[in-house]
Design an enzyme around this catalytic site. Structure first.
Site, mmCIF file in Angstrom:
data_model
loop_
_atom_site.group_PDB
_atom_site.id
_atom_site.type_symbol
_atom_site.label_atom_id
_atom_site.label_comp_id
_atom_site.label_asym_id
_atom_site.label_seq_id
_atom_site.Cartn_x
_atom_site.Cartn_y
_atom_site.Cartn_z
ATOM 1 N N LYS A 21 0.833 -1.206 0.000
ATOM 2 C CA LYS A 21 0.000 0.000 0.000
ATOM 3 C C LYS A 21 0.870 1.259 0.000
ATOM 4 C CE LYS A 21 -3.678 2.604 0.405
ATOM 5 N NZ LYS A 21 -3.331 3.711 1.258
ATOM 6 N N GLU A 33 1.373 6.713 -6.716
ATOM 7 C CA GLU A 33 0.320 7.730 -6.835
ATOM 8 C C GLU A 33 0.923 9.146 -6.826
ATOM 9 O OE1 GLU A 33 -2.823 7.175 -3.806
ATOM 10 O OE2 GLU A 33 -2.497 9.301 -3.376
#
Lengths: 292, 292, 292, 292
Positions: free
Chosen positions: A164, A171
Site C-alpha cells: 500500500k 500515486e
C-alpha cells in the site's frame, strides 16, 4: 461471519456499511459514542464470540499502537487482529510479535479507495500467514471491488502495508506527472483549450487512467483551478516509500521529486533560495529581493 | 471524403485501413512501392481532386521537412496539409508559414494509440484554424476512438503537437513511477507476490490505468522481467517536453527524472560516476574499481 | 592533558599522532594488539587518571554502540566520553542519556579531514555542553587546522554529528556537480582539453575549491579516468542527510540526486528500466534488448 | 598591444581598466557616450591600426548578434573579433562563419570573475585557432589572475563559451548544495550556531571553497538571511547546460534540480501544485486551501 471494527471515521464507517451490506455482522467501537455500537474495547471483546477477529481502522502511529497494546491484553489464544490503517510496515513486525506472545494472530491490510470505496469497493493488499488470511476472506470479499482483481495476499506480515505504501508512492509520481503536464499546457502560448486536451486524453491514449478522469472532473469544477492554492500536504506513505528506497539502495527519482514538490509548496519563503540569492549577490552583485 | 496519405509504415498503414473502414477514400504514397497506391508525391497530388487534403505520416525532422517542402511546390491555393507525425511544435509554425505563402492551409495533429490504434482508435490532438479543422472532421472522426473523448482542437497551429508532446512527457513520468514502485516491491524482503500486487491494483485503487494493465500483461509474460535488459530509448517528445519547461521556466522534476533514467540506462559505464569514484579516492583513500 | 583513544585505524592512528605532536598524552586501545598501547578497555580506564576523557574512534553503528555500552559500565562520575566516529546524530542522544545515568558526560564530534588530516589538521564540529567541551579544548586545538576556523561548537548533544552529516551531504552535491560538468565537457564535440579546462578553473573562478584541486590531481593521474569504473559507494551520511530532510520536510533535490546517482552506479542492470522497456514494448511495439 | 573594446558596463569597464593597468592600449566604445572613448563602432574601427582586434563585451543574444553583424561589414581581412560575453556556444559557430567570409578571425572567450575580477583577475576559457589565440595572448595575460591557472585554450570555436557555460552549471549545483545544507542546519532542533558551523568549514574540510567563503560573508551580514527573499533569477547558462546535456544524452540531475529550484522560487503560487491539491481533494476528500 462476525467481526469487530475499531475506528468508525470516514473510512471505518463506510467499511462497516459495506461489510454489513454483504450480510456479515459488524460490532463497531469508536471513541465517539455517537458512532459506536459498544462503549469500550473491553466491551467489544466481550461481545464477540471467540475466536474473535478485530479490524483496527484508526490513525497510524500512536493511536494504532495504543489500540494494539490494549487488545494484546484483552484478547486470547486463537483471536486475530487486522490492522487496516495506514501503519508503516515496520510497525507491523513489532505488532505481530507482541500479539504472537499472547497467541493472537496478526494480519496487515493496506486499503485503497478513499471516498469512493463504499460504492466501488476497496482495493486490499494483505500480509500475513495463509491460514490467517483464509479465515477472514469473507470480509475481504465483502470489501473488495466486484471484479477479479482488487485483492492480493502480498506476502508475510508487513507485505500488505508495504504494498500500500508503494501504491501511494506511485500515486505521488503519477499525480506529479499530470500536474507538470497541466502547468506546461497552461503556460503554452498556443494551447487555448487545456481542459479539453485533458478530456480528450480519456480515450485512446497511453495515459488514460482514473486519476486523469478525476483531474478532468476537477477542471470541470474550476477550469484553471483559480480557486485552489498550490499547497499540498503529504501523509506519510510518500516519505516512507522514499526512505524504503534509501534503505534498499533503490533510486526513486520521480517519486522523490513529487514528495519534494509538496514540501516546497508549503513554504512561504524558501530558506535555501535565500542562500542562493545571497550567494548571487556576493559574487555577481546581483540584486536581491528584500523581505517586505 | 477523399484524402491523400504520405507514409504507410506501422502507424500510417493502420490509419489508412481505419479511415477506409469508415467509408472514406484514401490514396496512399510511400517510398516503398509495395505499400504505395501511387508512385510519387506528384502523382498523389494529380490523383486527388482539388481542393486536396494530404496527411503526412512520416518520421519527424528531415523526412517531414522534405515532404512539406515538396508539397509546398506541388499544391495550390485551397489545398491543405496535415502533419500527423511526431514533429516538434516549433516546426509546425515554420511549415504553416511556408505553406501559407502558397495559399495552402496547415493543421498539426498529434496522434496517440501505438499498436492498439487500429482496433481502439487513435486519440487526436489537433492545432490550427477552426474552419480548416472542420473540413477534415470526417477523417478525424474515422480515426478517433468510439467514445465522447479522444479528439480535441487544442488551439492554434502547433497546439496539437504541443499537446501530444506533453502527453508523452506525462507518459514518461507515469511509466517511471510504476517502474520505481516495481523495483521497490521486487527488492522488499517480505513481498513475495509482486506480480499479483500489480494485478490487484487494477481495480478499486487510485493508480489504476491502462499503463498498469499493460505492465500486468508484461509481467504475465515474464514475471520478473528476467529476459529484458534495463535499457530504454527515448524518442524526442520527452526531451522536448523538458526543454519546453526550461523555455517557459516551468519546473518538470518528475518528467525530467524519467528522461534522465533512460539516458543512464544506455550507458555501459557512467563517466560522471568515474569522476565521483576518483574524487572519493583522492580525499578519503577509498578504493576504486578498476576497469577490466 | 591526558586522553584515552579507542580505535587506532587509519583515522584514529593519525589522530593519536597529531595529538601527541601537540604535547598531550594519548593512551590508545585497539582490538589489534599491534596498534594498541593497552590490552583492553578496562586496562585503558585503569591507566587513565580520573576524571578521565575517552575519545571513541570506531566504526559507527554496532561497534560504537558496544564501546559506549562497555564504557558506561567501566567509567565513573565525572568522566567523559567523546564520540568522534561517524555516528548518526540520533545515536548521540541515546548514548548521552545512557552515560548520564552513570554521571558520565558525553560530547559528539564530527571529524573531517580524511587522509589529509594528519598534515593539515582535522575540521571538528562538536555538540554538547559548553563546560564539557571547554574541558577537552586542548585536544580539539591539537587536532584542528592551524587557522582561525576548522572548529565549531555547533549546539547541544548531536549537533556535532548533525553538522558533519550535512557537511557530507553537501560534499555529495558538490562532487556530483563537478562530475556532471566533467561528463558534459568530455562529451562536447569541440572541447579538446577538458583536463586543462578544469585546471584553469583553479584560479579566478566562482567554482574554485579544494575538491576541484583534487579532481585536477586525479585527471593528472589519468586524463580521461579510463582506468576507473563508474562505481561509487556511499557511507551513511548521504542517506541520513536526505532522511533528515524528509523528517523536517526540507527538500534536498541536488543532494538526493547525488545519492541516487551512486545507487544507480552500483546496479549491473536496472530493474526499473526493465519495467520501462517492457512497457514501451507493450504499447508501442518498441524492441527490447534481451538479457544475454 | 592595442585592442578595441565594445561594451563598457560593469564587466567591460573593469576589464578596460585591468588591461590598461598592464600597459596595453584600449579604445572603448559604448552606446553610452559618457563611458565611451569613441562615438561609434565605425570610429572605433577607424581609430585602430590594422590588423585590428576587437573584443565584444555586450549582452548575449540580440546585442551581440547586432554587433557582430555590424563589425562583419566594417572589418577587413586579417582583423579579429573576440566575443567575451555570455553567448551560447552555438552562436559562436554562426558568428565565426559569418566573419570568416570576410577574412575576419573569431575567438570566443568565456569570462568568470564577477565583481571581484578587477582586483583578482578574470578566469578565461577561450575557443578558436591556436594562431589566433596566440595573437591576443598579451591581453589574456593581462586579464587573467596572477597564478599558473585561470586561463585555458579549451578547443575549437565555441569551446570557450561551452566551458564557461558548464562552469556556471557547476556553480548552480554547488550553490544549491550549500543552500540545502544551510536550510537543513537552520531547521535542525539541536544546532544553535549555524553560521559558525559554516565558518568552521572554511579550513580542513572537504567542502572548503570560495563560494563557502562568500556564504560566510553573507551570513556575517545577516545571520539568518532574514532580510533576503528566497527568490533567484537565472541567467541563461544554467538552462543551456541542462539543454546541452539533453542534446548529448548526458544526465545532469543535480544541476537540473538547481535550475528548477530557481524556477520554483519565482512562482507566487505553483500551478502544478494546484493540480495536486485538486486531485487529492477529488479522490481522498482532502481539504484544499482556497485562494484568498
Amino acid at each position: 461471519m462476525e467481526i469487530g471494527l475499531v475506528g468508525l471515521g470516514k473510512m471505518g464507517g463506510n467499511m462497516r456499511e459495506r461489510i454489513r451490506q454483504a450480510g456479515h455482522t459488524v460490532v463497531g467501537y469508536d471513541r465517539d459514542p455517537k458512532l459506536a455500537d459498544v462503549g469500550s474495547l473491553k466491551e467489544l471483546v466481550q461481545t464477540l464470540a471467540a475466536p474473535r477477529v478485530i479490524w483496527i481502522m484508526v490513525p497510524a502511529g500512536e493511536a494504532t499502537d495504543a489500540t494494539v497494546n490494549e487488545l494484546a491484553d484483552l484478547l486470547h489464544t486463537g483471536d486475530m487482529v487486522i490492522d487496516g490503517g495506514n501503519s508503516r510496515w515496520t510497525e507491523d513486525i513489532k505488532h505481530a510479535e507482541l500479539l504472537k506472545a499472547q497467541g493472537v494472530a496478526f494480519v496487515d491490510a493496506g486499503v485503497s479507495g478513499g471516498v469512493w470505496g463504499l460504492q466501488n469497493g476497496y482495493a486490499l493488499m494483505v500480509g500475513g500467514d495463509e491460514a490467517d488470511i483464509a479465515r477472514v476472506q469473507p470480509v475481504f470479499d465483502a470489501l473488495k471491488p466486484a471484479g477479479d482483481s482488487g485483492f492480493v495476499h502480498a506476502g508475510g506480515v508487513g507485505a500488505g502495508h508495504f504494498s500500500k505504501m508503494v501504491h501511494n508512492g506511485i500515486e505521488y509520481g503519477i499525480m506529479q506527472s499530470y500536474a507538470e503536464g497541466w502547468e506546461l499546457l497552461e503556460a503554452a502560448p498556443n494551447v487555448t483549450n487545456v481542459r479539453e486536451v485533458f478530456r480528450s486524453w480519456q480515450e485512446g491514449t497511453v495515459i488514460r487512467s482514473w486519476l486523469l478522469d478525476l483531474l478532468v472532473r476537477a477542471l470541470d469544477d474550476d477550469e484553471h483551478l483559480a480557486g485552489i492554492r498550490g499547497y499540498a500536504d503529504d501523509s506519510g506513505e510518500g516519505r516512507w516509500t522514499v526512505e524504503a528506497g534509501i534503505d534498499m539502495a533503490v533510486p526513486t527519482p520521480a517519486i522523490t521529486a513529487s514528495l519534494y514538490a509538496r514540501f516546497t509548496s508549503r513554504q512561504e519563503d524558501s530558506p535555501q533560495m535565500k542562500a542562493i540569492a545571497a550567494l548571487r549577490n556576493q559574487f555577481g552583485g546581483h540584486a536581491v529581493k528584500k523581505e517586505s
